[in-house]
Write a protein that holds these residues in place. Structure first.
Motif, PDB file in Angstrom:
ATOM      1  N   CYS A 114      -7.260   0.932  -5.333  1.00 23.22           N
ATOM      2  CA  CYS A 114      -6.745  -0.252  -4.659  1.00 23.22           C
ATOM      3  C   CYS A 114      -7.840  -0.900  -3.815  1.00 23.22           C
ATOM      4  O   CYS A 114      -8.815  -0.237  -3.454  1.00 23.22           O
ATOM      5  N   CYS A 162      -1.877   2.644  -5.109  1.00 24.39           N
ATOM      6  CA  CYS A 162      -1.010   1.765  -4.317  1.00 24.39           C
ATOM      7  C   CYS A 162      -0.216   0.821  -5.224  1.00 24.39           C
ATOM      8  O   CYS A 162      -0.669   0.448  -6.306  1.00 24.39           O
ATOM      9  N   CYS A 185      -7.779  -1.448  -0.836  1.00 25.11           N
ATOM     10  CA  CYS A 185      -7.814  -0.799   0.493  1.00 25.11           C
ATOM     11  C   CYS A 185      -8.629   0.487   0.468  1.00 25.11           C
ATOM     12  O   CYS A 185      -8.834   1.112   1.504  1.00 25.11           O
ATOM     13  N   HIS A 223       0.803  -1.221   0.000  1.00 23.64           N
ATOM     14  CA  HIS A 223       0.000   0.000   0.000  1.00 23.64           C
ATOM     15  C   HIS A 223       0.837   1.272   0.000  1.00 23.64           C
ATOM     16  O   HIS A 223       0.348   2.358   0.314  1.00 23.64           O
TER      17      HIS A 223
HETATM   18 ZN   LIG Z   1      -3.881   0.005  -1.090  1.00 17.97          ZN
END
Ligand SMILES: [Zn+2]
Length: 316
Positions: free
Chosen positions: A174, A181, A176, A164
């Protein structure tokens, strides 16, 4: 001295007896009920460990320790799994619970990616290295960092999440929730996305034909590139460049002796490893004056988790 390594997954738990040279003497697998209460999951793991020890002919009172690799966010020093997307652990003191259930004094736990990195560094592709960065190119991108022979994990082991690190501001989304990332460019998922886009843009390419005939996975672009297809070669070259950019960033901070590349994409071997090695050596800061950095494919395969967890128990 013998150790027991435990590799917890969302579908199954693996446990093995490992000697000081990293050889697995006996191992077995049990199905995980990932949604069961944490107490039940831990008692199932203890049962597997007991059974592996018994059938492997080792008494638990004679082993040097038990090491555990768990998915999710793990506080190594406290022995607690804070949470995991894959298994029902929430602030679960897994190490302490296992120590009590097994009557073993020494139980160590870390995140599964860290365990695999330690296993590869001590007993696998990085054997002999004191400083390594292991990068797993799978559905996501996992990283494990070893500095002076020990895992580097940050405050309460919340760090070492190299997947990340942002390599492109405002870039691809991403998993996340952030954008740009490393994982959004270097994972197998990212390669598959690029393969799909290129095959739509270039319907005349061999790549597009392969996608139509056999669907897409992380191998498709590599297969078509090997057959000489220009579109696929471009997809592969761009992918390797992004992986390389991530590695160069890690090289500039950690300057490891070796990068160990694992995960499904690492099976491409030299087609991936050689251009990556070249990219890192050309672009790492001060590389023309510093010792060369090696880039190698991981070698322990599915056993990395068990061996790495055992290596964790061997540490101080
Ligand atoms: Zn990420």
């Amino acid at each position: 001295m013998l150790y027991i390594g435990v590799d917890i997954g969302g579908m199954s738990v693996k446990a093995g007896i490992v000697d000081e040279k990293g050889n697995i003497l006996f191992k077995d697998t049990a199905v995980t009920d990932a949604k069961a209460p944490a107490e039940k999951i831990v008692s199932d793991i203890a049962e597997l460990v007991r059974s592996v020890a018994e059938r492997g002919g080792v008494s638990l009172s004679d082993i040097g320790g038990v090491g555990v690799g768990s998915p999710g966010s793990v506080d190594d020093a406290a022995g607690v799994v804070r949470y995991s997307c894959n298994i029902n652990f929430v602030k679960t003191p897994v190490a302490g619970m296992l120590a009590e259930a097994l009557g073993v004094g020494r139980v160590r736990i870390s995140n599964d990616a860290n365990c695999a990195a330690l296993g590869e560094t001590v007993f696998g592709a990085g054997r002999g290295a004191k400083n390594s960065v292991t990068v797993t190119l799978g559905t996501g991108v996992g990283t494990g960092i070893v500095v002076d022979g020990r895992l580097l994990t940050g405050n309460r082991s919340a760090g070492a999440e190299g997947g990340h690190v942002i390599i492109k501001a405002g870039g691809e989304k991403c998993g996340c929730g952030k954008r740009g990332c490393f994982e959004a460019y270097a994972s197998a998922t990212a390669l598959i996305r690029r393969t799909a886009r290129a095959s739509v843009r270039h319907p005349e390419s061999l790549l597009a034909r392969l996608v139509a005939e056999r669907g897409i996975d992380g191998k498709t672009a590599f297969i078509a590139a090997k057959a000489g297809d220009k579109t696929a070669k471009r997809v592969v070259a761009e992918y390797i460049r992004y992986v390389g950019i991530g590695l160069v960033g890690f090289a500039n901070v950690f300057y490891p002796e070796v990068f160990i590349i694992g995960g499904g994409i690492s099976k491409e071997g030299d087609a991936l490893i050689l251009p990556l090695r070249d990219f890192v050596r050309r672009n790492a800061y001060g590389a023309e004056f510093n010792p060369p950095i090696d880039v190698v494919a991981a070698s322990l395969g599915n056993d990395a988790g068990i061996i790495g967890a055992a290596a964790l128990a061997m540490g101080d």
